[in-house]
Scaffold this motif. Sequence first.
Motif, PDB file in Angstrom:
ATOM      1  N   SER B 300       0.806  -1.219   0.000  1.00  0.00           N
ATOM      2  CA  SER B 300       0.000   0.000   0.000  1.00  0.00           C
ATOM      3  C   SER B 300       0.836   1.264   0.000  1.00  0.00           C
ATOM      4  CB  SER B 300      -0.982  -0.007   1.166  1.00  0.00           C
ATOM      5  OG  SER B 300      -0.346  -0.475   2.322  1.00  0.00           O
ATOM      6  N   LEU B 301       0.459   2.146  -0.882  1.00  0.00           N
ATOM      7  CA  LEU B 301       1.132   3.431  -1.011  1.00  0.00           C
ATOM      8  C   LEU B 301       0.479   4.430  -0.077  1.00  0.00           C
ATOM      9  CD1 LEU B 301       1.052   3.729  -4.893  1.00  0.00           C
ATOM     10  CD2 LEU B 301       3.095   3.272  -3.531  1.00  0.00           C
ATOM     11  N   ARG B 302       1.287   5.356   0.400  1.00  0.00           N
ATOM     12  CA  ARG B 302       0.704   6.444   1.167  1.00  0.00           C
ATOM     13  C   ARG B 302       0.686   7.676   0.268  1.00  0.00           C
ATOM     14  NH1 ARG B 302       4.393   8.286   5.018  1.00  0.00           N
ATOM     15  NH2 ARG B 302       4.722   6.097   5.460  1.00  0.00           N
ATOM     16  N   GLY B 303      -0.494   8.073  -0.140  1.00  0.00           N
ATOM     17  CA  GLY B 303      -0.600   9.251  -1.001  1.00  0.00           C
ATOM     18  C   GLY B 303       0.044   9.009  -2.346  1.00  0.00           C
ATOM     19  N   LYS B 304       0.406  10.084  -3.011  1.00  0.00           N
ATOM     20  CA  LYS B 304       0.947   9.951  -4.356  1.00  0.00           C
ATOM     21  C   LYS B 304       2.440   9.723  -4.351  1.00  0.00           C
ATOM     22  CE  LYS B 304      -2.603  12.351  -6.825  1.00  0.00           C
ATOM     23  NZ  LYS B 304      -3.039  13.516  -7.575  1.00  0.00           N
ATOM     24  N   PRO B 305       2.891   8.766  -5.142  1.00  0.00           N
ATOM     25  CA  PRO B 305       4.336   8.592  -5.236  1.00  0.00           C
ATOM     26  C   PRO B 305       4.962   9.768  -6.000  1.00  0.00           C
ATOM     27  CG  PRO B 305       3.218   7.066  -6.715  1.00  0.00           C
ATOM     28  CD  PRO B 305       2.161   7.804  -5.956  1.00  0.00           C
ATOM     29  N   LEU B 306       6.255   9.874  -5.858  1.00  0.00           N
ATOM     30  CA  LEU B 306       6.999  10.960  -6.493  1.00  0.00           C
ATOM     31  C   LEU B 306       7.024  10.802  -8.013  1.00  0.00           C
ATOM     32  CD1 LEU B 306       9.033  13.214  -5.411  1.00  0.00           C
ATOM     33  CD2 LEU B 306      10.804  11.534  -5.940  1.00  0.00           C
ATOM     34  N   ASN B 307       6.965  11.918  -8.712  1.00  0.00           N
ATOM     35  CA  ASN B 307       7.198  11.851 -10.162  1.00  0.00           C
ATOM     36  C   ASN B 307       8.704  11.735 -10.374  1.00  0.00           C
ATOM     37  OD1 ASN B 307       7.430  12.089 -12.887  1.00  0.00           O
ATOM     38  ND2 ASN B 307       6.529  14.136 -13.042  1.00  0.00           N
ATOM     39  N   CYS B 308       9.156  10.550 -10.812  1.00  0.00           N
ATOM     40  CA  CYS B 308      10.600  10.346 -10.886  1.00  0.00           C
ATOM     41  C   CYS B 308      11.133  10.543 -12.298  1.00  0.00           C
ATOM     42  CB  CYS B 308      10.969   8.978 -10.344  1.00  0.00           C
ATOM     43  SG  CYS B 308      10.089   7.650 -11.129  1.00  0.00           S
ATOM     44  N   LEU B 361       3.737   3.999 -13.433  1.00  0.00           N
ATOM     45  CA  LEU B 361       4.229   3.575 -14.747  1.00  0.00           C
ATOM     46  C   LEU B 361       5.567   4.244 -15.043  1.00  0.00           C
ATOM     47  CD1 LEU B 361       1.034   3.624 -16.999  1.00  0.00           C
ATOM     48  CD2 LEU B 361       2.368   1.648 -16.312  1.00  0.00           C
ATOM     49  N   THR B 362       5.647   5.527 -14.690  1.00  0.00           N
ATOM     50  CA  THR B 362       6.894   6.253 -14.902  1.00  0.00           C
ATOM     51  C   THR B 362       8.024   5.612 -14.120  1.00  0.00           C
ATOM     52  OG1 THR B 362       5.589   8.258 -15.112  1.00  0.00           O
ATOM     53  CG2 THR B 362       7.950   8.538 -14.813  1.00  0.00           C
ATOM     54  N   PHE B 363       7.724   5.270 -12.863  1.00  0.00           N
ATOM     55  CA  PHE B 363       8.726   4.637 -12.006  1.00  0.00           C
ATOM     56  C   PHE B 363       9.245   3.346 -12.643  1.00  0.00           C
ATOM     57  CE2 PHE B 363       9.292   1.318  -8.701  1.00  0.00           C
ATOM     58  CZ  PHE B 363      10.424   1.801  -8.075  1.00  0.00           C
ATOM     59  N   PHE B 364       8.333   2.488 -13.084  1.00  0.00           N
ATOM     60  CA  PHE B 364       8.760   1.205 -13.646  1.00  0.00           C
ATOM     61  C   PHE B 364       9.461   1.380 -14.993  1.00  0.00           C
ATOM     62  CE2 PHE B 364       5.520  -0.553 -10.690  1.00  0.00           C
ATOM     63  CZ  PHE B 364       6.364  -1.399 -10.002  1.00  0.00           C
ATOM     64  N   THR B 448       7.009   1.826 -29.725  1.00  0.00           N
ATOM     65  CA  THR B 448       6.878   2.728 -28.590  1.00  0.00           C
ATOM     66  C   THR B 448       8.266   2.981 -28.021  1.00  0.00           C
ATOM     67  OG1 THR B 448       5.000   1.358 -28.016  1.00  0.00           O
ATOM     68  CG2 THR B 448       5.551   3.115 -26.493  1.00  0.00           C
ATOM     69  N   HIS B 449       8.623   4.215 -27.897  1.00  0.00           N
ATOM     70  CA  HIS B 449       9.904   4.505 -27.278  1.00  0.00           C
ATOM     71  C   HIS B 449       9.668   5.162 -25.937  1.00  0.00           C
ATOM     72  CE1 HIS B 449      12.064   3.004 -30.605  1.00  0.00           C
ATOM     73  NE2 HIS B 449      11.421   3.784 -31.444  1.00  0.00           N
ATOM     74  N   ILE B 450      10.102   4.443 -24.916  1.00  0.00           N
ATOM     75  CA  ILE B 450       9.799   4.836 -23.545  1.00  0.00           C
ATOM     76  C   ILE B 450      10.122   6.296 -23.285  1.00  0.00           C
ATOM     77  CG2 ILE B 450      10.460   4.456 -21.140  1.00  0.00           C
ATOM     78  CD1 ILE B 450      10.828   1.528 -21.786  1.00  0.00           C
ATOM     79  N   LYS B 451      11.281   6.693 -23.742  1.00  0.00           N
ATOM     80  CA  LYS B 451      11.745   8.036 -23.423  1.00  0.00           C
ATOM     81  C   LYS B 451      10.813   9.105 -24.000  1.00  0.00           C
ATOM     82  CE  LYS B 451      16.346   9.922 -22.958  1.00  0.00           C
ATOM     83  NZ  LYS B 451      17.646   9.843 -23.640  1.00  0.00           N
ATOM     84  N   ASP B 452      10.424   8.937 -25.260  1.00  0.00           N
ATOM     85  CA  ASP B 452       9.542   9.924 -25.885  1.00  0.00           C
ATOM     86  C   ASP B 452       8.224  10.029 -25.135  1.00  0.00           C
ATOM     87  OD1 ASP B 452      11.543   9.957 -27.648  1.00  0.00           O
ATOM     88  OD2 ASP B 452      10.471   8.965 -29.295  1.00  0.00           O
ATOM     89  N   VAL B 453       7.661   8.855 -24.810  1.00  0.00           N
ATOM     90  CA  VAL B 453       6.367   8.846 -24.145  1.00  0.00           C
ATOM     91  C   VAL B 453       6.457   9.535 -22.794  1.00  0.00           C
ATOM     92  CG1 VAL B 453       4.566   7.362 -23.191  1.00  0.00           C
ATOM     93  CG2 VAL B 453       5.686   6.741 -25.325  1.00  0.00           C
ATOM     94  N   LEU B 454       7.511   9.194 -22.029  1.00  0.00           N
ATOM     95  CA  LEU B 454       7.645   9.770 -20.694  1.00  0.00           C
ATOM     96  C   LEU B 454       7.867  11.280 -20.760  1.00  0.00           C
ATOM     97  CD1 LEU B 454       9.703   7.184 -18.624  1.00  0.00           C
ATOM     98  CD2 LEU B 454       7.251   7.553 -18.697  1.00  0.00           C
ATOM     99  N   THR B 455       8.672  11.714 -21.707  1.00  0.00           N
ATOM    100  CA  THR B 455       8.923  13.147 -21.823  1.00  0.00           C
ATOM    101  C   THR B 455       7.618  13.874 -22.111  1.00  0.00           C
ATOM    102  OG1 THR B 455      11.038  12.575 -22.803  1.00  0.00           O
ATOM    103  CG2 THR B 455      10.384  14.872 -22.960  1.00  0.00           C
ATOM    104  N   TYR B 456       6.831  13.265 -22.974  1.00  0.00           N
ATOM    105  CA  TYR B 456       5.572  13.890 -23.363  1.00  0.00           C
ATOM    106  C   TYR B 456       4.625  14.017 -22.178  1.00  0.00           C
ATOM    107  CZ  TYR B 456       1.220  14.710 -25.874  1.00  0.00           C
ATOM    108  OH  TYR B 456       0.039  15.231 -26.308  1.00  0.00           O
ATOM    109  N   TYR B 457       4.437  12.911 -21.435  1.00  0.00           N
ATOM    110  CA  TYR B 457       3.426  12.933 -20.379  1.00  0.00           C
ATOM    111  C   TYR B 457       3.947  13.419 -19.039  1.00  0.00           C
ATOM    112  CZ  TYR B 457       0.174  10.457 -23.364  1.00  0.00           C
ATOM    113  OH  TYR B 457      -0.667  10.125 -24.371  1.00  0.00           O
ATOM    114  N   MET B 458       5.207  13.106 -18.727  1.00  0.00           N
ATOM    115  CA  MET B 458       5.671  13.330 -17.370  1.00  0.00           C
ATOM    116  C   MET B 458       6.749  14.411 -17.268  1.00  0.00           C
ATOM    117  SD  MET B 458       3.614  11.216 -16.124  1.00  0.00           S
ATOM    118  CE  MET B 458       3.996  11.214 -14.377  1.00  0.00           C
ATOM    119  N   GLY B 459       7.228  14.899 -18.387  1.00  0.00           N
ATOM    120  CA  GLY B 459       8.297  15.885 -18.337  1.00  0.00           C
ATOM    121  C   GLY B 459       7.764  17.281 -18.043  1.00  0.00           C
TER     122      GLY B 459
END
Lengths: 140, 491
Positions: B300-308, B361-364, B448-459
Amino acid sequence: MSVTYTEDNIKTLDWREHIRKRPGMYIGKLGNGLSPDDGIYVLTKEIMDNAIDEHMMGFGKVIEVSVSEKQVRIRDYGRGIPLGKVIDCVSKINTGGKYDSEAFQKSVGLNGVGTKAVNALSRYFSVQSFRDGESKKADF
Amino acid sequence: MEKAKKLIFEIGNLLEDAPQQKSRDKSGTLVIFEPDEEIFENYQFKPEFLEDLMWNYAYLNAGLKIHFNGKEFYSQNGLLDLLTNKTNEEDLCYPIIHLKGDDIALALTHANQYGEEYYSFVNGQNTTQGGTHLSAFKEAYVKVIRDHFGQNYDPSDVRGSIVAAISIKVQEPIFESQTKTKLGSQYVGPEGQTIRSFVGNFMAELDNYLHRNPATAEELKKKIKQNEKERKEIAGIQKLANQKAKKANLHNRKLRDCRIHYTDTNKDERYNSTIFITEGDSASGSITKARDVQSQAVFSLRGKPLNCFGLTKKIVYQNEEFNLLQHALNIEEGIEHLRYNRVVIATDADVDGMHIRLLLLTFFLQFFPDLVKQGHLYILETPLFRVRNKKQTLYCYDERERQAAIRKLGPQPEITRFKGLGEISPDEFGQFIGKDMRLEPILLKKDTHIKDVLTYYMGKNTMERQQFIVEHLRVESDEAEPEPVEVKGLE
């Protein structure tokens, strides 16, 4: 109450029963297809392996595969199963053409179980072999 | 040929033995089958799961054409094509090295990503769990690199960020299970040498290659140095974090463990081993009560995990939650000893839940991409509505299912909208994580390139993302539910 252990307790399973009772031994897990390692994909792979083996032996440059929600159809252009042995090859355990051939020793499907497992775990199973202008088909 | 007749027969029994016929078809074999519903309950093929398999066949049989559901799978350069498709060109430290010999082929490179990514094959079989050939490769690779540079590098620095594919052929291979996912053979044949020396001898080719391509050798060395630097940077904190995690593992409040793990290779049930990652105490409570303690664990997570996004691996140790999570999963040193076959993100189906999903998802994807690529990560789908009358209760996962349920149950059924997992009672939850559990796997497509997707959504906010939001913004209205009855805990 005493536990009796008599001749009646000893069972010999028919090959189909055995596969159906212990599918895990043959295809790993069962599942419903939502996970990439579920059994139905292993079944598909077993049939593909035979088609690939033919290609590796130098027969057939194309393999046609179609998969719908419920059904799989695989057609290779290898040599075809020898017509007189079509039924044995898919329903008699430990029947296969790869036991003594040297070239086949470097293949994966050489235990003669794969296709039979697919047959035993299928509601419908049809095999048709084409060889030099003749064809033989069997439905299970 | 009537259908009804076929169904009466036992499965595997011969139904029709057609006589031999003349045929104008080209030689070959045709097999058609339909798995048995009695064994594979409610099964459904997802053809996209077979795409990787078809690609692997294509890579290992260069020149073969596979026509699969209207698409052609074809490779000219074998393992080189495999790595090209699995990586993003601009992430590569140096061009892919491709080496071929008798009964062995190899491709490798280093990319800007964490973890070690391997694809291994024996006689065309994808050994997803590796085995003797992969171990031999890893060992020989480190040795060749150390000898080539005359440096006693740490193996983890040499292998960190590697992407490699190896394929060998052996006579009469022995696998550790019927599903053939792990090679157990010690020898390449009954009278052959050991796999270890066979692979080891071949790896001399890599040394030759590096001599002939000094630019590649230079880049490889740079990457090793970089790994070394990063490892030393986090060494201190890593030790501390591991001690903390060990202490916590004894009384890990976040983890409710199960009995059977994915590492129990002698048990069939290991494939069912699942860990749910949940948010908040109430959801964790229901799921913990409802789960099957044999095979289902809860974290169980407590609150929101960090955007890593964009952070280095250091954060996995610094952040207590991430650190405990990697220890619960046992993936600190790679996914070889992953404790659960299915890692399931179980969050509410609301915006906060979606956000937590993205963060996880970002973490993994960022730190453990191999776990995702090997298909271990899932999202738990839970019903949005319960529709019931006095006789029957139906759970609906979307609006379409809700409409169908209303039609089925007739006039004025009771309709409940579930607002969050915490509001579902343990009894009901049991059904959602039982045999009818709906899991949405996280799939990475070939392009799918992980880096592009992450930059788009999480950057950092980008123009593209802003534009997307502006174009898709809409105001949610709840007109879909006429008179919602809200669930409050147990009934």
